[in-house]
Design an enzyme around this catalytic site. Structure first.
Site, PDB file in Angstrom:
ATOM      1  CG  HIS A  68      -1.757   1.193   1.404  1.00 17.47           C
ATOM      2  ND1 HIS A  68      -3.068   1.254   0.976  1.00 17.47           N
ATOM      3  CD2 HIS A  68      -1.496   2.402   1.957  1.00 17.47           C
ATOM      4  CE1 HIS A  68      -3.563   2.449   1.267  1.00 17.47           C
ATOM      5  NE2 HIS A  68      -2.633   3.169   1.867  1.00 17.47           N
ATOM      6  CD  GLU A  69       1.535   3.512   3.642  1.00 15.53           C
ATOM      7  OE1 GLU A  69       1.675   4.590   3.006  1.00 15.53           O
ATOM      8  OE2 GLU A  69       0.538   3.299   4.354  1.00 15.53           O
ATOM      9  CG  HIS A  72       0.340   6.221  -0.411  1.00 16.26           C
ATOM     10  ND1 HIS A  72      -0.716   6.936  -0.942  1.00 16.26           N
ATOM     11  CD2 HIS A  72      -0.178   5.511   0.632  1.00 16.26           C
ATOM     12  CE1 HIS A  72      -1.809   6.679  -0.253  1.00 16.26           C
ATOM     13  NE2 HIS A  72      -1.516   5.820   0.701  1.00 16.26           N
TER      14      HIS A  72
END
Length: 138
Positions: A68-69, A72
């Site tokens: 997920h990160e 980003h």
């Protein structure tokens, strides 16, 4: 589908879908720390990209959080993301939705047509059924 294509290219280039290896090869630091109920977050300071992961989370959750990160870091590199807290995978914020989609695509990308069951996604990685359905059944 832009995110799927980007993930496919990333996996092909790095010859893995392991988010920790990909982050390392891209020069993105991973820091494990006590974050309480926060699973992780991404930050960028002075051109240094960092993925922060809660060291108390189960390993499978750390893997999903890293995916997920990493989403980003690659899709929203100039934004320091809000903390990813437990049970906030349903965010209506476009950036969070994109990072979730990126994470699921990366986590289950085996460079082929491997099918990951809903049960594997929810039980092994703690991903909500709603999130999996949204990304794979729409």
């Amino acid at each position: 589908m832009f995110i799927k294509e980007r993930v496919d290219q990333l996996v092909k280039k790095h010859n893995t879908n392991n988010p920790f290896k990909i982050a390392e090869e891209l020069g993105i630091q991973i820091v494990y720390e006590q974050l309480g109920s926060i699973l992780g977050y991404y930050s960028k300071t002075h051109r240094c990209k960092v993925i922060h992961i809660n060291e108390s989370s189960p390993r499978e959750q750390q893997i999903f959080t890293c995916c997920h990160e990493l989403g980003h870091a690659l899709q929203h590199p100039e934004h320091n993301t809000a903390f990813l807290k437990a049970n906030t995978f349903y965010s209506t914020d476009k950036i969070e939705q994109e990072a979730n989609e990126f994470a699921i695509e990366l986590l289950f990308n085996q460079g082929g047509d491997q099918i990951v069951t809903l049960r594997e996604a929810t039980e092994t990685y703690g991903i909500s059924e709603q999130l999996v359905y949204k990304n794979f059944c729409d």
